[in-house]
Design a protein around this motif. Structure first.
Motif, PDB file in Angstrom:
ATOM      1  N   GLY A 231      48.328  23.748  48.921  1.00 24.51           N
ATOM      2  CA  GLY A 231      49.110  24.913  48.629  1.00 24.51           C
ATOM      3  C   GLY A 231      48.558  25.874  47.777  1.00 24.51           C
ATOM      4  O   GLY A 231      49.212  26.717  47.381  1.00 24.51           O
ATOM      5  N   GLU A 232      47.439  25.665  47.163  1.00 21.97           N
ATOM      6  CA  GLU A 232      46.959  26.543  45.917  1.00 21.97           C
ATOM      7  C   GLU A 232      46.657  27.952  46.537  1.00 21.97           C
ATOM      8  O   GLU A 232      45.939  28.086  47.313  1.00 21.97           O
ATOM      9  CB  GLU A 232      45.654  25.804  45.381  1.00 21.97           C
ATOM     10  N   GLY A 233      47.185  28.836  45.859  1.00 17.91           N
ATOM     11  CA  GLY A 233      46.887  30.223  46.314  1.00 17.91           C
ATOM     12  C   GLY A 233      46.481  30.967  45.452  1.00 17.91           C
ATOM     13  O   GLY A 233      45.659  32.014  45.555  1.00 17.91           O
ATOM     14  N   ILE A 234      46.582  30.781  43.893  1.00 15.53           N
ATOM     15  CA  ILE A 234      46.390  31.856  42.917  1.00 15.53           C
ATOM     16  C   ILE A 234      44.837  31.854  42.881  1.00 15.53           C
ATOM     17  O   ILE A 234      44.241  32.993  42.781  1.00 15.53           O
ATOM     18  CB  ILE A 234      46.847  31.409  41.512  1.00 15.53           C
ATOM     19  N   SER A 235      44.093  30.742  42.895  1.00 14.13           N
ATOM     20  CA  SER A 235      42.800  30.556  42.568  1.00 14.13           C
ATOM     21  C   SER A 235      42.097  31.424  43.663  1.00 14.13           C
ATOM     22  O   SER A 235      40.982  32.064  43.420  1.00 14.13           O
ATOM     23  CB  SER A 235      42.350  29.081  42.624  1.00 14.13           C
ATOM     24  N   TYR A 236      42.334  31.265  44.825  1.00 18.59           N
ATOM     25  CA  TYR A 236      41.697  31.879  45.884  1.00 18.59           C
ATOM     26  C   TYR A 236      42.273  33.132  46.134  1.00 18.59           C
ATOM     27  O   TYR A 236      41.135  33.973  46.645  1.00 18.59           O
ATOM     28  CB  TYR A 236      42.144  31.123  47.301  1.00 18.59           C
ATOM     29  N   ALA A 237      43.366  33.765  45.676  1.00 15.78           N
ATOM     30  CA  ALA A 237      43.489  35.151  45.456  1.00 15.78           C
ATOM     31  C   ALA A 237      42.518  35.900  44.593  1.00 15.78           C
ATOM     32  O   ALA A 237      42.288  36.855  44.888  1.00 15.78           O
ATOM     33  CB  ALA A 237      44.967  35.373  45.059  1.00 15.78           C
ATOM     34  N   LEU A 238      42.464  35.237  43.492  1.00 17.97           N
ATOM     35  CA  LEU A 238      41.474  35.990  42.439  1.00 17.97           C
ATOM     36  C   LEU A 238      40.357  35.829  42.780  1.00 17.97           C
ATOM     37  O   LEU A 238      39.330  36.918  42.697  1.00 17.97           O
ATOM     38  CB  LEU A 238      41.477  35.033  41.112  1.00 17.97           C
ATOM     39  N   GLU A 239      39.516  34.944  43.632  1.00 21.49           N
ATOM     40  CA  GLU A 239      38.407  34.896  44.143  1.00 21.49           C
ATOM     41  C   GLU A 239      38.020  35.877  45.301  1.00 21.49           C
ATOM     42  O   GLU A 239      37.059  36.593  45.349  1.00 21.49           O
ATOM     43  CB  GLU A 239      37.946  33.261  44.402  1.00 21.49           C
ATOM     44  N   SER A 240      39.042  35.878  46.136  1.00 14.87           N
ATOM     45  CA  SER A 240      38.998  36.762  47.288  1.00 14.87           C
ATOM     46  C   SER A 240      38.906  38.315  46.862  1.00 14.87           C
ATOM     47  O   SER A 240      38.443  39.179  47.334  1.00 14.87           O
ATOM     48  CB  SER A 240      39.944  36.663  48.251  1.00 14.87           C
ATOM     49  N   GLY A 241      39.848  38.511  45.744  1.00  8.47           N
ATOM     50  CA  GLY A 241      39.827  39.874  45.020  1.00  8.47           C
ATOM     51  C   GLY A 241      38.270  40.270  44.738  1.00  8.47           C
ATOM     52  O   GLY A 241      37.982  41.585  44.734  1.00  8.47           O
ATOM     53  N   ARG A 242      38.060  39.395  44.018  1.00 12.70           N
ATOM     54  CA  ARG A 242      36.400  39.612  43.367  1.00 12.70           C
ATOM     55  C   ARG A 242      35.540  39.804  44.474  1.00 12.70           C
ATOM     56  O   ARG A 242      34.605  40.907  44.524  1.00 12.70           O
ATOM     57  CB  ARG A 242      36.007  38.391  42.542  1.00 12.70           C
ATOM     58  N   MET A 243      35.607  39.025  45.693  1.00 12.60           N
ATOM     59  CA  MET A 243      34.702  39.181  46.717  1.00 12.60           C
ATOM     60  C   MET A 243      34.896  40.510  47.457  1.00 12.60           C
ATOM     61  O   MET A 243      33.778  41.140  47.766  1.00 12.60           O
ATOM     62  CB  MET A 243      34.665  38.011  47.630  1.00 12.60           C
ATOM     63  N   ALA A 244      36.083  40.950  47.704  1.00  6.76           N
ATOM     64  CA  ALA A 244      36.377  42.198  48.350  1.00  6.76           C
ATOM     65  C   ALA A 244      35.816  43.361  47.444  1.00  6.76           C
ATOM     66  O   ALA A 244      35.206  44.334  47.901  1.00  6.76           O
ATOM     67  CB  ALA A 244      37.860  42.250  48.403  1.00  6.76           C
ATOM     68  N   ALA A 245      36.070  43.238  46.192  1.00  4.60           N
ATOM     69  CA  ALA A 245      35.467  44.145  45.242  1.00  4.60           C
ATOM     70  C   ALA A 245      34.114  44.333  45.303  1.00  4.60           C
ATOM     71  O   ALA A 245      33.587  45.484  45.226  1.00  4.60           O
ATOM     72  CB  ALA A 245      36.103  43.914  43.691  1.00  4.60           C
ATOM     73  N   GLU A 246      33.314  42.986  45.193  1.00  4.04           N
ATOM     74  CA  GLU A 246      31.927  43.259  45.022  1.00  4.04           C
ATOM     75  C   GLU A 246      31.322  44.078  46.365  1.00  4.04           C
ATOM     76  O   GLU A 246      30.417  44.534  46.463  1.00  4.04           O
ATOM     77  CB  GLU A 246      31.535  41.677  44.887  1.00  4.04           C
ATOM     78  N   ALA A 247      32.168  43.547  47.654  1.00  5.47           N
ATOM     79  CA  ALA A 247      31.574  44.228  49.031  1.00  5.47           C
ATOM     80  C   ALA A 247      31.904  45.743  48.832  1.00  5.47           C
ATOM     81  O   ALA A 247      30.812  46.496  49.129  1.00  5.47           O
ATOM     82  CB  ALA A 247      32.672  43.564  49.832  1.00  5.47           C
ATOM     83  N   ALA A 248      33.047  46.124  48.281  1.00  6.03           N
ATOM     84  CA  ALA A 248      33.190  47.505  48.097  1.00  6.03           C
ATOM     85  C   ALA A 248      32.274  48.350  47.214  1.00  6.03           C
ATOM     86  O   ALA A 248      31.816  49.245  47.418  1.00  6.03           O
ATOM     87  CB  ALA A 248      34.538  47.592  47.621  1.00  6.03           C
ATOM     88  N   ILE A 249      31.877  47.542  46.068  1.00  8.39           N
ATOM     89  CA  ILE A 249      30.872  48.176  44.954  1.00  8.39           C
ATOM     90  C   ILE A 249      29.526  48.381  45.747  1.00  8.39           C
ATOM     91  O   ILE A 249      29.007  49.459  45.727  1.00  8.39           O
ATOM     92  CB  ILE A 249      30.760  47.286  44.007  1.00  8.39           C
TER      93      ILE A 249
END
Length: 422
Positions: A311-329
Motif C-alpha cells: 500500500g506504499e504510495g508516497i515513494s512511487y508518487a515522488l519517483e513517478s513525478g521525477r520520471m514525468a519531469a525528466e520526460a518533459a525536460i
C-alpha cells in the motif's frame, strides 16, 4: 460572461501532492517555467499512514530535502504481527537505500514539498480547481481550464505539456478517455490519530490479519498499522488492499476490533482518538494508462502507482513525478516534433520497466492475503526465521541492491526478471 484570465508556462502541473511537487521541483531545477495548480490551500489534510520507507527517504534525499531537522522522525524498522507471533525487523542494510524510515504527517509534508518546489523556482497557485483540458484542433492538450478563488473565477493556463498529479480522480485523464482499469486492485486506507504512548516507538507496527464483521468473518486482504508520530500521537489505521473482498465491512468496527487486542494503557481506543476516522482510495499496479498521451503525463495516484505489496504510495508518487519531469525536460529540448513525442512516449515504458514487475508480484501477494489460513501459517512460521523475514521485507518494499547485492538480492533480481510487467 466573465472572460477567463489567461496565463502561460512551459509546463503546468495539476496537484501539489508528492507527485506534483516532485515533478515541479525537477522541472524548475532544470530551468523550466512551471506552474503548479492546487485546488486546496495549505496546510491541508491527506489520508495516509504518514510512514516513509527507505525508498521514500531516498526519493526525498535525491530532491535535496533535509530530513534531519525538526518534524522528521526516524524509525528503524517494522514490528510485524501475524499468526500469533511478533517479530521486530530493522530496515535492510543496503548500499542503494538508507537504513531508516521516516514519519511525518502529510499535512506538514505536502506543504513542505510544495514550498521546496517553489524554492526551486516553481509557481504555486492554490485555491485553483482545474475543470478540463484545453485541446487544439488535433486533440492535443495545450493547457487547462480552471476556476480560481472563492468566487470561482474562470482562468486559463496554457502550456505545451501538462502533468496530471490530481490523485485518484484523474479528471484530466478521464477527459481523454484514460479510465482506471477495473482488473487492477483498488484499495482503501482508513486512519485516525490517537494519543498513545507508542508515539516514540522506534518500530512501526504492521499486522497481517484483518477480519470482517458478520457470520462468515472472512479475512480481508490488508494490514493494520500503528505508526508513532513522535508528537504524543500515533497514526492508527489499516489498508484494505483489495476492496473486491469485504466491501460491506464496517470500517470503524474492523479497526476497533484489531486495536482492542492491545492493552488499554497503549492509548489505542476510541476514547483516545483526537481526529475523526477518514478514508481514501489506493489505486495500484499502474491501473490507469498509458501514463502519457497527447501532451498529458500522469504521475502518482493518477497513474495508479501505489505498491500492491504494502500500500506504499508516497515513494512511487515522488519517483513517478521525477520520471514525468525528466520526460518533459527531454521533450522540450528536442529538435523536432517527432523527437519530442519519442521522448514523451518513453515515459510510460520507463515507468513499467522500473516498477511494473514488482507491482505484478504485488498482485500475487494480494491473492495470498485473500487466503487467511495461508497467511496465518506463513507468518507463524516465517516470523521465527529472521533471514526469511528480512527477505520478505526487501521484496515487499522493493528494497534490494539488485544483482550486485548479496544472495537474497540476487535471488530477488532473478524473480523480478522472470516476472512480466503489469
Amino acid at each position: 460572461m466573465t472572460q477567463a484570465a489567461e496565463h502561460r508556462a512551459d509546463v503546468v502541473v495539476v496537484g501539489a501532492g508528492p507527485a506534483g511537487s516532485s515533478a515541479a521541483w525537477h522541472l524548475a531545477s532544470a530551468g523550466l517555467d512551471v506552474a503548479v495548480l492546487e485546488k486546496a490551500e495549505f496546510p491541508r489534510e491527506k489520508v495516509c499512514g504518514d510512514g516513509l520507507t527507505p525508498r521514500g527517504v531516498k526519493a526525498l534525499t535525491d530532491m535535496g530535502v533535509d530530513t534531519s531537522g525538526p518534524g522528521w522522525v526516524r524509525r528503524r524498522g517494522l514490528r510485524v504481527h501475524g499468526g500469533g507471533r511478533i517479530a521486530e525487523v530493522d530496515w535492510p542494510r543496503l548500499d542503494s537505500w538508507p537504513g531508516h524510515g521516516l514519519v511525518r504527517t502529510r499535512k506538514e509534508m505536502d506543504a513542505l514539498l510544495a514550498e521546496h518546489a517553489v524554492g526551486a523556482g516553481a509557481r504555486l497557485v492554490t485555491g485553483t480547481t482545474v475543470t478540463e483540458p484545453l485541446l487544439d484542433d488535433d486533440g492535443r492538450v495545450t493547457g487547462v481550464q480552471a476556476q480560481a478563488g472563492g468566487d470561482r473565477e474562470p482562468v486559463t493556463w496554457r502550456a505545451p505539456l501538462v502533468v496530471s498529479a490530481e490523485g485518484l480522480s484523474g479528471r484530466l485523464a478521464k477527459s481523454l478517455g484514460l479510465l482506471r482499469r477495473t482488473d487492477r486492485p483498488l484499495g482503501v486506507a482508513v486512519r485516525r490519530y490517537v494519543t498513545s504512548r507508542r508515539t516514540h516507538d522506534d518500530y512501526l507496527d504492521i499486522a497481517f490479519d484483518l477480519t470482517a464483521e458478520g457470520p462468515s468473518r472472512d479475512s480481508m486482504p490488508g494490514y493494520g498499522w500503528i505508526f508513532g508520530m513522535g508528537d504524543g500521537t500515533a497514526n492508527v489505521g489499516y489498508g484494505l488492499l483489495d476492496t473486491r473482498r469485504g466491501t460491506g465491512a464496517d470500517r470503524r468496527a474492523v479497526l476497533r476490533r484489531w486495536l482492542d487486542l492491545f492493552p488499554d494503557e497503549e492509548g489505542l481506543r476510541e476514547e483516545d482518538a483526537v481526529s475523526p476516522l477518514r478514508g481514501a482510495g489506493l489505486p495500484m499496479a499502474l491501473s490507469r494508462g498509458p501514463a502519457y498521451t497527447r501532451g498529458l503525463l500522469l504521475a502518482g495516484d493518477t497513474a495508479g502507482t501505489v505498491n500492491p505489496c504494502n500500500g506504499e504510495g508516497i515513494s512511487y508518487a515522488l519517483e513517478s513525478g521525477r520520471m514525468a519531469a525528466e520526460a518533459a525536460i527531454a521533450a522540450l529540448a528536442a529538435p523536432s516534433a517527432d523527437a519530442r513525442e519519442a521522448a514523451l512516449e518513453r515515459y510510460p515504458v520507463r515507468l513499467r520497466e522500473e516498477v511494473g514487475r514488482h507491482h505484478r508480484l504485488g498482485m500475487g501477494f494480494l491473492a495470498l492475503l485473500a487466503r487467511p489460513g495461508v497467511v496465518r501459517l506463513a507468518t507463524a512460521r516465517g516470523l521465527r526465521r529472521p533471514k526469511l523475514v528480512d527477505g520478505a521485507l526487501r521484496l515487499m518494499g522493493n528494497l534490494t541492491d539488485g544483482r550486485d547485492g548479496d544472495a537474497v538480492d540476487r535471488a530477488l533480481a532473478v524473480l523480478l526478471r522472470l516476472t512480466p510487467a503489469v
